[in-house]
Design a protein around this motif. Structure first.
Motif, mmCIF file in Angstrom:
data_model
loop_
_atom_site.group_PDB
_atom_site.id
_atom_site.type_symbol
_atom_site.label_atom_id
_atom_site.label_comp_id
_atom_site.label_asym_id
_atom_site.label_seq_id
_atom_site.Cartn_x
_atom_site.Cartn_y
_atom_site.Cartn_z
ATOM 1 N N ASP A 155 0.862 -1.183 0.000
ATOM 2 C CA ASP A 155 0.000 0.000 0.000
ATOM 3 C C ASP A 155 0.900 1.235 0.000
ATOM 4 O OD1 ASP A 155 -1.686 2.090 0.509
ATOM 5 O OD2 ASP A 155 -2.566 1.250 2.331
ATOM 6 N N SER A 157 0.292 4.316 -0.220
ATOM 7 C CA SER A 157 -0.157 5.512 0.494
ATOM 8 C C SER A 157 0.396 5.553 1.912
ATOM 9 C CB SER A 157 -1.689 5.553 0.537
ATOM 10 O OG SER A 157 -2.203 4.519 1.356
ATOM 11 N N THR A 158 0.962 4.437 2.385
ATOM 12 C CA THR A 158 1.419 4.356 3.774
ATOM 13 C C THR A 158 2.933 4.441 3.921
ATOM 14 O OG1 THR A 158 1.564 1.943 3.709
ATOM 15 C CG2 THR A 158 -0.551 2.900 4.356
ATOM 16 N N ARG A 311 -0.479 -3.308 9.842
ATOM 17 C CA ARG A 311 -0.770 -1.875 9.733
ATOM 18 C C ARG A 311 -1.092 -1.512 8.283
ATOM 19 N NH1 ARG A 311 3.204 -1.891 13.959
ATOM 20 N NH2 ARG A 311 2.450 -0.676 15.762
ATOM 21 N N TYR A 312 -0.438 -2.175 7.339
ATOM 22 C CA TYR A 312 -0.757 -1.984 5.926
ATOM 23 C C TYR A 312 -0.327 -3.208 5.130
ATOM 24 C CZ TYR A 312 4.104 -0.195 5.715
ATOM 25 O OH TYR A 312 5.466 -0.036 5.824
ATOM 26 N N TYR A 334 -6.855 -2.436 7.458
ATOM 27 C CA TYR A 334 -5.905 -1.630 6.681
ATOM 28 C C TYR A 334 -6.599 -1.201 5.390
ATOM 29 C CZ TYR A 334 -4.918 -6.519 5.220
ATOM 30 O OH TYR A 334 -5.023 -7.838 4.833
ATOM 31 N N SER A 335 -6.024 -0.253 4.681
ATOM 32 C CA SER A 335 -6.756 0.423 3.612
ATOM 33 C C SER A 335 -7.147 -0.503 2.461
ATOM 34 C CB SER A 335 -5.940 1.607 3.076
ATOM 35 O OG SER A 335 -4.740 1.159 2.486
#
Length: 398
Positions: A155, A157-158, A311-312, A334-335
């Motif tokens: 991801d 974005s993280t 977390r991601y 997570y996203s």
């Protein structure tokens, strides 16, 4: 026959490496000659590589990326050693300036950038060159190919990177492949100008292989443990949230759940910190690190509940494998989690926090019918996706 190069770091035990093996197992070799470039011929998964791709010889300069700075200087690669020192200094300064938690991605990025002038190129020209693991500078700068493809496994974005440098690198590729729609969307939130290049090809999974490996007999305390067994397979890193898992188990113990035991299969840079945390919280008998295992599947099969406390993620390979083994699965929110499981159908998504992890486990433990429903729906789902590779072959022609 198309000449194809696939490049990655090594074959240490990990989800990306397992997905690479699955892809190589399923590749169409009747129409493609495949060369495999590993920067270092190292890792327990080396023995699992299929024999159809041609494994290229190691190039000593590329081996240095998995070595210490002192080793690099001892081997006479002074310029590469200096580039590593400069990258480390700049990453530390960047972390102090920006207060980011994990500067590793930025450090890796600039380490490659500084090292590029001192790295040799590949002489052979390919029809297609695939860079399977970021940063993608090797294929971008050191390989000649009519078509270049880069893979996204996480991801974006993280993670913290120099976006300007990244854009310059991504622009040298014709196509960028994300392992899920959510992973693609997260990437485009950061690099929207690359939208026309990005496609989705899911990690290739082989249910037959996973089930066969899960039946292998192993001698481990987990097989004799009569407690409610929670299992996680992951690197011991910030991204995977194993420290959150330890604290969540402590919270559950404080609530009176003494029958829980949590086994973690994996290794990584956070191991010493996680061991200290286990000792501080007096969880030595109930949060158990089993270390690196070439075959994690018998451990997953032994689980009463599989948990991914990350977390991601891009798309966690291990979650799909647990579903193949018809385990009740719980993941954090997570996203990209919605692309991983259908909530309350073939998995359970809980809040991404220590309390969220504890609450999710508590709910699933107390609701046998929900757990049984997750298991039943996994059994009735088809997780084979070899046809995903057809999407890749189409990109070869675009």
């Amino acid at each position: 026959m198309k000449e194809v190069l696939i490049a990655s770091f090594d074959m240490e035990v990990g989800g990306v490496e397992r997905s690479l093996i699955n892809m190589l197992e399923s590749f169409d070799y009747s129409n493609h000659n495949v060369d495999l470039m590993l920067y270092r011929h190292q890792g327990d998964f080396m023995k699992l590589l299929p024999n159809k791709p041609k494994l290229l010889k190691e190039i000593s300069q590329y081996q240095t990326f998995r070595k210490s700075i002192s080793e690099i200087f001892k081997e006479g690669y002074t310029s590469l050693g200096v580039s590593r020192i400069l990258a480390k200094i700049n990453a530390n300064l960047y972390q102090k300036r920006t207060k980011i938690v994990e500067p590793g991605y930025f450090q890796m990025q600039i380490m490659w950038k500084y090292a590029l002038p001192f790295l040799p190129s590949i002489e052979k020209e390919y029809d297609v060159a695939i860079s399977y693991l970021w940063p993608h500078y090797f294929v971008a700068e050191k390989v000649k190919a009519k078509k270049k493809i880069a893979w996204i496994h996480t991801d974006y974005s993280t993670i913290e990177t120099d976006i300007r440098m990244d854009i310059q690198m991504w622009n040298q590729f014709d196509h960028i492949i994300a392992v899920s729609e959510a992973c693609k969307n997260a990437f485009l939130a950061k690099y929207k100008e690359l939208k026309s290049k990005v496609s989705v090809v899911e990690n290739i999974t082989s249910p037959q292989f996973v089930r066969k490996m899960a039946n292998e007999e192993v001698k481990s305390p987990i097989m004799r443990d009569k407690r409610f067994k929670i299992v996680t397979v992951a690197r011991l890193s910030h991204a995977k949230g194993i420290d959150q898992a330890v604290k969540a188990l402590k919270l559950l113990k404080d609530r009176g759940y003494d029958s829980f035991v949590w086994y973690v299969i994996g290794y990584g840079g956070d191991e010493a910190m996680i061991k200290r945390l286990i000792n501080e919280l007096k969880l030595q008998d109930s949060f158990i690190l089993l270390g690196k295992q070439i075959n994690p599947y018998p451990y997953m099969k032994a689980a009463d509940l599989y948990v991914q406390p990350s977390r991601y993620e891009g798309k966690a390979v291990t979650v799909g494998e647990a579903q193949i083994l018809s385990k009740p699965v719980m993941i954090t929110n997570y996203s990209t989690s919605a692309s991983q499981v259908k909530h309350a159908y073939d998995g359970y998504i809980t809040n991404l926090s220590i309390e969220g992890i504890a609450n999710g486990i508590e709910e699933l433990y107390g609701d046998n019918s929900l757990r049984n429903s997750l298991v039943s729906n996994c059994k009735n789902s088809n997780y084979s996706n070899v046809n995903e590779l057809n999407k890749l072959y189409i990109l070869f022609k675009k």
